[in-house]
Design an enzyme around this catalytic site. Sequence first.
Site, PDB file in Angstrom:
ATOM      1  N   HIS A 292      -1.803  -7.700  15.668  1.00  0.00           N
ATOM      2  CA  HIS A 292      -1.077  -7.734  14.608  1.00  0.00           C
ATOM      3  C   HIS A 292      -1.930  -7.045  13.402  1.00  0.00           C
ATOM      4  O   HIS A 292      -1.490  -6.736  12.192  1.00  0.00           O
ATOM      5  CB  HIS A 292      -0.906  -9.012  14.159  1.00  0.00           C
ATOM      6  CG  HIS A 292      -1.783  -9.763  13.199  1.00  0.00           C
ATOM      7  ND1 HIS A 292      -3.283 -10.144  13.622  1.00  0.00           N
ATOM      8  CD2 HIS A 292      -1.598 -10.209  11.924  1.00  0.00           C
ATOM      9  CE1 HIS A 292      -3.821 -10.691  12.767  1.00  0.00           C
ATOM     10  NE2 HIS A 292      -2.938 -10.972  11.759  1.00  0.00           N
TER      11      HIS A 292
ATOM     12  N   HIS B 121       2.951  -6.266   3.279  1.00  0.00           N
ATOM     13  CA  HIS B 121       2.586  -7.111   4.094  1.00  0.00           C
ATOM     14  C   HIS B 121       2.629  -8.476   3.317  1.00  0.00           C
ATOM     15  O   HIS B 121       2.001  -8.846   2.399  1.00  0.00           O
ATOM     16  CB  HIS B 121       1.002  -6.810   4.465  1.00  0.00           C
ATOM     17  CG  HIS B 121       0.495  -8.071   5.166  1.00  0.00           C
ATOM     18  ND1 HIS B 121      -0.763  -8.301   5.472  1.00  0.00           N
ATOM     19  CD2 HIS B 121       1.226  -8.897   6.212  1.00  0.00           C
ATOM     20  CE1 HIS B 121      -1.079  -9.356   6.108  1.00  0.00           C
ATOM     21  NE2 HIS B 121      -0.016  -9.668   6.719  1.00  0.00           N
TER      22      HIS B 121
ATOM     23  N   GLY C 127      -8.094  -7.987  11.901  1.00  0.00           N
ATOM     24  CA  GLY C 127      -8.765  -9.156  12.290  1.00  0.00           C
ATOM     25  C   GLY C 127     -10.146  -9.167  11.578  1.00  0.00           C
ATOM     26  O   GLY C 127     -10.802  -8.230  11.194  1.00  0.00           O
TER      27      GLY C 127
ATOM     28  N   GLU D  28       0.696  -0.993   0.025  1.00  0.00           N
ATOM     29  CA  GLU D  28      -0.125   0.142   0.026  1.00  0.00           C
ATOM     30  C   GLU D  28       0.854   1.195  -0.060  1.00  0.00           C
ATOM     31  O   GLU D  28       1.994   1.255   0.651  1.00  0.00           O
ATOM     32  CB  GLU D  28      -0.879   0.062   1.395  1.00  0.00           C
ATOM     33  CG  GLU D  28      -2.013  -0.898   1.089  1.00  0.00           C
ATOM     34  CD  GLU D  28      -2.910  -0.395   2.317  1.00  0.00           C
ATOM     35  OE1 GLU D  28      -4.213  -1.395   2.341  1.00  0.00           O
ATOM     36  OE2 GLU D  28      -2.958   0.190   3.201  1.00  0.00           O
TER      37      GLU D  28
END
Length: 487
Positions: A410, A241, A413, A213
Amino acid sequence: MQKTAYAGPLEKVDACCFRIPKSYRPDMRVDGLIFANDRLIESIRKDQAPDQVANVATLPGIQSASFAMPDIHWGYGFCIGGVCATDPAEGGVISPGGVGYDINCGVRLVKTNLFLDDVKHRIRRLVKSLFHTIPTGAGKGGRYKFDATETRRLMGEGPRFVVNRNLGVPRDLDHTEAHGKIEDADPDEVSDHAVKRGSEQCGTLGSGNHFLEVQVVDSVFDAEVAKVFGLELNQVCVMIHSGSRGLGYQVCDDALAQFRNCPQKYGITLPDRQLACAPAESPEGRKYIFAMRAAANYGFCNRQLLMQQAREVFAAEFGRPWEDLGMELLYDVAHTIAKLEQHTVDEKKTKVWVHRKGATRAFPAGHPEVPEQFRAVGQPVIIPGDMGRASWVLVGSAGSMERTFGSTCHGAGRAMSRTAAKANVTGRKIEKELEARGVIAMASSRMGLAEEQPNAYKNVDHVVDVVHEANLSRKVARMRPIGVIKG
């Protein structure tokens, strides 16, 4: 995803924590603790992820509690968002389900000296160039090819192996968790099949929730820490990621096959066979640990090569070397890994195996493993959200060491299964909805965008509120996406 609602007890400890008491089931050795507030706990009750927290509490050698972060949702064996620490001196086990299939899935944040005004009129072209340069999608190979010998070296050395080939600079390693090299990895414990799967996938994004991103800092919450991190309002950053791709998946798959008979062999009774485990000091446990560390080093290297490709795209778009664009790595941190770390348990310093499955290390100021540049304030904690709302930079807090073995959340979710997310897009065009929010998105498949639509995730702001209030990590800066590529 399991749909049955959790029917067991959830006792409120404080505004940000709920307890599953070990009295809930006779096989639980410790309590389960779920970090959530009243808003989030209602959604958490809707599936059986809390039962997975209770299941983990049965593992031999578990210390303190079985933990879950506010981004908790159903996973393989362990819930996503789960943390547990086991003491090898007490027969503590290692469990591949406590790491997951994507070993060292993690996040890397790259700063630039560009601002929104520099990028907003170029963002569509920039995203298109990123998408056509960086390989995305399941099983996709990339421009970097390594033979079996090179791939094993890469797993032993981590990103230093490619930095020595001018694919990055030495200071990148200083801003990578463990300098990108987890010691005592043994690439020879990784199967030939895993090596083959990884030989062409280093420097590829993959599919699922993985992304690259282009983001803009839209809020600064801690000016002092933001200054140390080199972040300011309207600054453009790049978030990456991804994990260890097919190589890590195969290492996990191989280990689960090897661990199938270990519970019976070592007299371990488990409530769920997906918790397959072995004593960390057993031959099977050590074999997995050596291979898992090697796969983790591959994951660090994968994100290094992804970053380098992004640097090249920006350099071409802006007609200046990436160094002139200030494209420096802030930090790279894993969020699916097991590591042997020293923590204080019952007022005694003890080395324990900390399993973080969808949880981020969040070491506080003064910790020796925090890079020297950040040691006075704490470790940067990178928290991705969904592609329509926001992501965060946090900083590790002392509370994480006191409460969660140095761990925090993290990400956002999942709030919706992939199947439900795909069913939810009938008659909709996710890319157009994102564009209306100011986000240019490109993906290798329409269903990839559908599975990852913003509605499929919890609001990351709500998740971050919990870990901030619980003092597991503190808010530093919030970023909103303006461009995204996905598999």
